[in-house]
Motif scaffolding. Structure first.
Motif, PDB file in Angstrom:
ATOM      1  N   HIS A 114      37.826  97.696  29.478  1.00 14.39           N
ATOM      2  CA  HIS A 114      37.716  98.410  30.756  1.00 14.39           C
ATOM      3  C   HIS A 114      37.387  97.456  31.900  1.00 14.39           C
ATOM      4  O   HIS A 114      37.884  97.639  33.026  1.00 14.39           O
ATOM      5  CB  HIS A 114      36.651  99.501  30.655  1.00 14.39           C
ATOM      6  N   PHE A 115      36.554  96.451  31.629  1.00 16.52           N
ATOM      7  CA  PHE A 115      36.254  95.476  32.669  1.00 16.52           C
ATOM      8  C   PHE A 115      37.479  94.636  33.024  1.00 16.52           C
ATOM      9  O   PHE A 115      37.620  94.196  34.169  1.00 16.52           O
ATOM     10  CB  PHE A 115      35.111  94.564  32.226  1.00 16.52           C
ATOM     11  N   SER A 116      38.358  94.412  32.055  1.00 16.87           N
ATOM     12  CA  SER A 116      39.546  93.592  32.328  1.00 16.87           C
ATOM     13  C   SER A 116      40.516  94.287  33.281  1.00 16.87           C
ATOM     14  O   SER A 116      41.344  93.613  33.904  1.00 16.87           O
ATOM     15  CB  SER A 116      40.266  93.261  31.016  1.00 16.87           C
ATOM     16  N   LEU A 121      34.595 102.685  40.557  1.00 22.08           N
ATOM     17  CA  LEU A 121      33.732 103.716  40.010  1.00 22.08           C
ATOM     18  C   LEU A 121      34.305 104.339  38.737  1.00 22.08           C
ATOM     19  O   LEU A 121      33.552 104.768  37.855  1.00 22.08           O
ATOM     20  CB  LEU A 121      33.497 104.808  41.064  1.00 22.08           C
ATOM     21  N   LEU A 122      35.635 104.377  38.637  1.00 23.46           N
ATOM     22  CA  LEU A 122      36.254 104.934  37.436  1.00 23.46           C
ATOM     23  C   LEU A 122      35.916 104.099  36.203  1.00 23.46           C
ATOM     24  O   LEU A 122      35.632 104.646  35.127  1.00 23.46           O
ATOM     25  CB  LEU A 122      37.769 105.014  37.617  1.00 23.46           C
ATOM     26  N   THR A 123      35.918 102.791  36.346  1.00 24.36           N
ATOM     27  CA  THR A 123      35.543 101.914  35.232  1.00 24.36           C
ATOM     28  C   THR A 123      34.082 102.111  34.852  1.00 24.36           C
ATOM     29  O   THR A 123      33.736 102.173  33.665  1.00 24.36           O
ATOM     30  CB  THR A 123      35.797 100.447  35.612  1.00 24.36           C
ATOM     31  N   LEU A 128      29.822 104.020  31.142  1.00 24.19           N
ATOM     32  CA  LEU A 128      28.655 104.868  30.909  1.00 24.19           C
ATOM     33  C   LEU A 128      28.951 105.923  29.841  1.00 24.19           C
ATOM     34  O   LEU A 128      28.081 106.260  29.030  1.00 24.19           O
ATOM     35  CB  LEU A 128      28.230 105.541  32.213  1.00 24.19           C
ATOM     36  N   CYS A 129      30.164 106.434  29.840  1.00 21.93           N
ATOM     37  CA  CYS A 129      30.567 107.398  28.815  1.00 21.93           C
ATOM     38  C   CYS A 129      30.504 106.765  27.422  1.00 21.93           C
ATOM     39  O   CYS A 129      29.990 107.379  26.473  1.00 21.93           O
ATOM     40  CB  CYS A 129      31.977 107.902  29.117  1.00 21.93           C
ATOM     41  N   SER A 164      30.795 112.945  32.090  1.00 19.66           N
ATOM     42  CA  SER A 164      31.077 111.776  32.927  1.00 19.66           C
ATOM     43  C   SER A 164      32.187 112.070  33.929  1.00 19.66           C
ATOM     44  O   SER A 164      32.149 111.600  35.074  1.00 19.66           O
ATOM     45  CB  SER A 164      31.447 110.583  32.048  1.00 19.66           C
ATOM     46  N   GLY A 165      33.177 112.876  33.512  1.00 24.67           N
ATOM     47  CA  GLY A 165      34.245 113.248  34.432  1.00 24.67           C
ATOM     48  C   GLY A 165      33.756 114.120  35.569  1.00 24.67           C
ATOM     49  O   GLY A 165      34.147 113.935  36.736  1.00 24.67           O
TER      50      GLY A 165
END
Length: 266
Positions: A114-116, A121-123, A128-129, A164-165
């Motif tokens: 996800h960081f890549s 904020l979506l990442t 966090l999820c 989270s959504g």
């Protein structure tokens, strides 16, 4: 005469007591020596065992590390899968059902993926999820181990993705269409986690793939199709190997089980 007899009796008693205590001391010394010898032998055996174990320790650590590395790679791949050029919840579904001993590896791979492809904020929402799912699984593993064999993992994934959504939509602006997308995403994550969970528990190595039930075959097939989606962004001179593999899997499913199976795979 009587005094000499008393003296001789006292001397005999002293000699008897001396011999008795000497025998006791010799016995204790002998037993102590035997115990010492036994302890030395046990220490030598332990040292030999540790030497053998340390000699094979590198290979043993490597065998334990390989599954964790594979779990991390799979987590990275699932985090890269997208739906309509948007992040998908497949990494959350995978983390929710992967065997617990590989959970940290899957978490590390998913977070790295996800960081890549950082999208603000979506990442952060997806990371966090994933952390919530990992902590919930740790709690279940420590406090409620009997729930690990049920569908608790899929429910955790559903709750984590939905909450989270909703928080993400509240921060970015809530709308009816946005809530609908969250519910759709939650349903996808729940179904995907069920397919992954059933695939992990499928006894392919024991009975073979041809003797599996239809539900197990369906779960394996859909899990493979989801994994293929991880490579949707990979192109070589405009050519997409993942799309070619998708078409191939669709044709195989239709050939083996007819049009309904091909439709489901598609």
């Amino acid at each position: 005469m009587h005094s000499e007899n008393n003296i001789s009796n006292v001397q005999v008693l002293k000699i008897a007591l001396f011999l008795h205590f000497r025998n006791v001391l010799l016995s204790e010394k002998r037993n102590g020596r035997m115990k010492f010898v036994a302890e030395v032998k046990e220490a030598e055996k332990l040292e030999t065992y540790l030497d053998d174990k340390n000699g094979d320790g590198g290979a043993d650590r490597l065998r334990k590390a390989v599954p964790v590395i594979i779990a991390a790679i799979a987590g990275f791949c699932f985090s890269r899968a997208d739906i309509a050029s948007a992040m998908s919840p497949f990494s959350a579904a995978y983390l929710g059902v992967v065997p617990f001993e590989f959970c940290l590896g899957a978490l590390a791979g998913s977070v790295t993926g996800h960081f890549s492809s950082f999208s603000g904020l979506l990442t952060v929402r997806y990371i966090l999820c994933l952390c919530f799912i990992c902590l919930a699984r740790l709690l279940i593993h420590k406090r409620f181990p009997s729930l690990e064999k049920g569908r608790a993992e899929s429910v955790i994934v559903l709750i984590a993705v939905t909450l989270s959504g909703l928080i993400y939509r509240i921060l970015t602006g809530i709308s009816i269409s946005g809530v609908g997308l969250i519910l759709l995403e939650s349903g996808i994550s729940f179904c995907s986690s069920y397919f992954f969970s059933r695939s992990f528990r499928t006894p392919v190595a024991r009975i073979g793939i041809t003797r599996l039930s239809m539900a197990d075959k369906l779960s394996l097939g859909l899990s493979v199709c989801i994994f293929v989606m991880c490579f949707s962004e990979v192109t070589i001179e405009g050519f997409s190997p993942a799309r070619l593999l998708c078409c191939f899997l669709l044709c195989v499913a239709a050939y083996c089980k007819g049009v309904p199976a091909g439709s489901v795979a598609g």
